[in-house]
Design an enzyme around this catalytic site. Structure first.
Site, PDB file in Angstrom:
ATOM      1  N   ARG A  51       0.787  -1.221   0.000  1.00  0.00           N
ATOM      2  CA  ARG A  51       0.000   0.000   0.000  1.00  0.00           C
ATOM      3  C   ARG A  51       0.823   1.277   0.000  1.00  0.00           C
ATOM      4  O   ARG A  51       0.622   2.163  -0.823  1.00  0.00           O
ATOM      5  CB  ARG A  51      -0.902   0.104   1.243  1.00  0.00           C
ATOM      6  CG  ARG A  51      -2.271  -0.436   1.104  1.00  0.00           C
ATOM      7  CD  ARG A  51      -2.665  -1.022   2.419  1.00  0.00           C
ATOM      8  NE  ARG A  51      -1.706  -2.050   2.744  1.00  0.00           N
ATOM      9  CZ  ARG A  51      -1.785  -3.299   2.277  1.00  0.00           C
ATOM     10  NH1 ARG A  51      -2.795  -3.661   1.552  1.00  0.00           N
ATOM     11  NH2 ARG A  51      -0.847  -4.191   2.557  1.00  0.00           N
ATOM     12  N   HIS A 129       4.199   5.662  11.776  1.00  0.00           N
ATOM     13  CA  HIS A 129       3.801   5.492  10.368  1.00  0.00           C
ATOM     14  C   HIS A 129       2.885   6.679  10.049  1.00  0.00           C
ATOM     15  O   HIS A 129       1.670   6.528   9.920  1.00  0.00           O
ATOM     16  CB  HIS A 129       3.080   4.156  10.198  1.00  0.00           C
ATOM     17  CG  HIS A 129       2.889   3.726   8.768  1.00  0.00           C
ATOM     18  ND1 HIS A 129       3.050   4.582   7.690  1.00  0.00           N
ATOM     19  CD2 HIS A 129       2.547   2.522   8.241  1.00  0.00           C
ATOM     20  CE1 HIS A 129       2.808   3.916   6.575  1.00  0.00           C
ATOM     21  NE2 HIS A 129       2.506   2.666   6.883  1.00  0.00           N
TER      22      HIS A 129
HETATM   23  N1   CP Z   1      -0.566  -0.073   5.778  1.00  0.00           N
HETATM   24  C1   CP Z   1       0.646  -0.338   5.290  1.00  0.00           C
HETATM   25  O1   CP Z   1       1.652   0.261   5.698  1.00  0.00           O
HETATM   26  O2   CP Z   1       0.697  -1.301   4.313  1.00  0.00           O
HETATM   27  P1   CP Z   1       2.006  -1.742   3.547  1.00  0.00           P
HETATM   28  O3   CP Z   1       2.929  -2.384   4.557  1.00  0.00           O
HETATM   29  O4   CP Z   1       1.547  -2.686   2.479  1.00  0.00           O
HETATM   30  O5   CP Z   1       2.640  -0.498   2.982  1.00  0.00           O
END
Ligand code: CP
Length: 304
Positions: A51, A129
């Site tokens: 994502r 994040h």
């Molecule tokens: N939500 C998220 O960080 O997904 P990914 O690890 O796929 O980037």
């Protein structure tokens, strides 16, 4: 020049402007189609991602810009021992803005201190994040019309889940938020977070059973157990299926409760829940593109 290391790097007012811009992008994509013409985004991902990396790349392409980068540390000169500081100085010669994911907490911050271009923390270890948090906040604001006055349950791996830590830090700035932390004893939210909540007099509860608090929730933020942060496989196997949200449990929830999940999902939400109108996690992914487009424009100081 501005970087994004934590959601708290933006004031509440600046976040409102960012979300207004994201909503304008959502409804007027054509208006922004050439906004970043001639600009390049570098995605430097030292850890796996679907994502975050692809939504950053999609965001830059939607803005008419270009994308370079790597999706695996082993395909970059990190495999030969190059430091993050040196890598970002090199990337600064190639791109206008960089999104970086790294397994080491603080690595994007080190990069930002040496960078000639804006650096965005796309996830650092179990720490923060911020762009997932911007996605979560935009989803909540867009689907509920407000950021405040609700009870949110955060369920699963609250110890290692960086999305959870970032989101709690961001939500404490809004009025009337009540937290309910649902986790096994071993995966409780870290003390530094509960200490911060006590200091700010923000109400929270810690429970183990999801069923008992389900009827009180306005949002349920599900998370997977973070396999990659466990020190031994045995503990992971014991805890990985501790929570499985299914249709039966959804019967206990309010009619307008929304389920969020940063994804990827493993087993913690049964696929039968996907058809429930309260399942908002794939809509959340779409909001991630709009907010990353708004963020790129903001950090590059491009007005449309
Ligand atoms: N939500 C998220 O960080 O997904 P990914 O690890 O796929 O980037």
């Amino acid at each position: 020049m501005r970087h994004l290391m934590s959601p708290l790097d933006f004031t509440v007012e600046e976040l409102e402007q960012l979300f207004d811009l994201a909503n304008d992008i959502e409804h007027n994509m054509d208006k922004y189609a050439h906004a970043c013409s001639g600009k390049k985004l570098a995605t430097c991902f030292y850890e796996p991602s679907t994502r975050t990396r692809l939504s950053f790349e999609s965001a830059m392409l939607n803005l008419g810009g270009s994308v370079i980068g790597f999706s695996d540390a082993n395909s970059s000169s990190a495999a030969k021992g190059e430091s993050v500081s040196d890598t970002i100085r090199v990337i600064s010669c190639f791109a206008d803005i960089c999104a970086m994911r790294h397994p080491k907490e603080g690595a994007p911050m080190v990069a930002a201190s040496r960078s000639a271009i804006p650096v965005i923390n796309a996830g650092d270890g179990g720490h923060q994040h911020p762009t997932q948090t911007l996605t979560d906040l935009l989803t909540i604001r867009s689907l509920k019309g407000r950021l405040g006055n609700f009870t949110i349950g955060l369920c699963g791996d609250l110890k290692f889940g960086r999305t959870v830590h970032s989101l709690i830090n961001a939500l404490v700035r809004y009025q009337g938020i009540r937290f309910i932390f649902i986790s096994p004893e071993e995966l409780k939210v870290p003390d530094y977070i509960t200490d911060m909540l006590k200091e700010k007099h923000i109400p929270y509860e810690e429970v183990i059973r999801l069923e008992e608090i389900m009827p009180r929730l306005d949002f349920l933020y599900m998370t997977r157990v973070q396999k990659e942060r466990f020190f031994n496989e045995e503990d992971y196997v014991r805890l990985k299926d501790f929570y499985i949200l299914n249709r039966e449990k959804m019967k206990l929830a309010k009619k307008d409760m929304l389920i969020l999940h940063p994804l990827p999902r493993v087993n913690e939400i049964s696929v039968e829940v996907d058809d429930d109108p309260r399942a908002a996690y794939f809509r959340q992914v779409q909001y991630g593109v709009y907010v990353r487009m708004a963020l790129i424009l903001t950090l590059l100081e491009i007005n449309v």
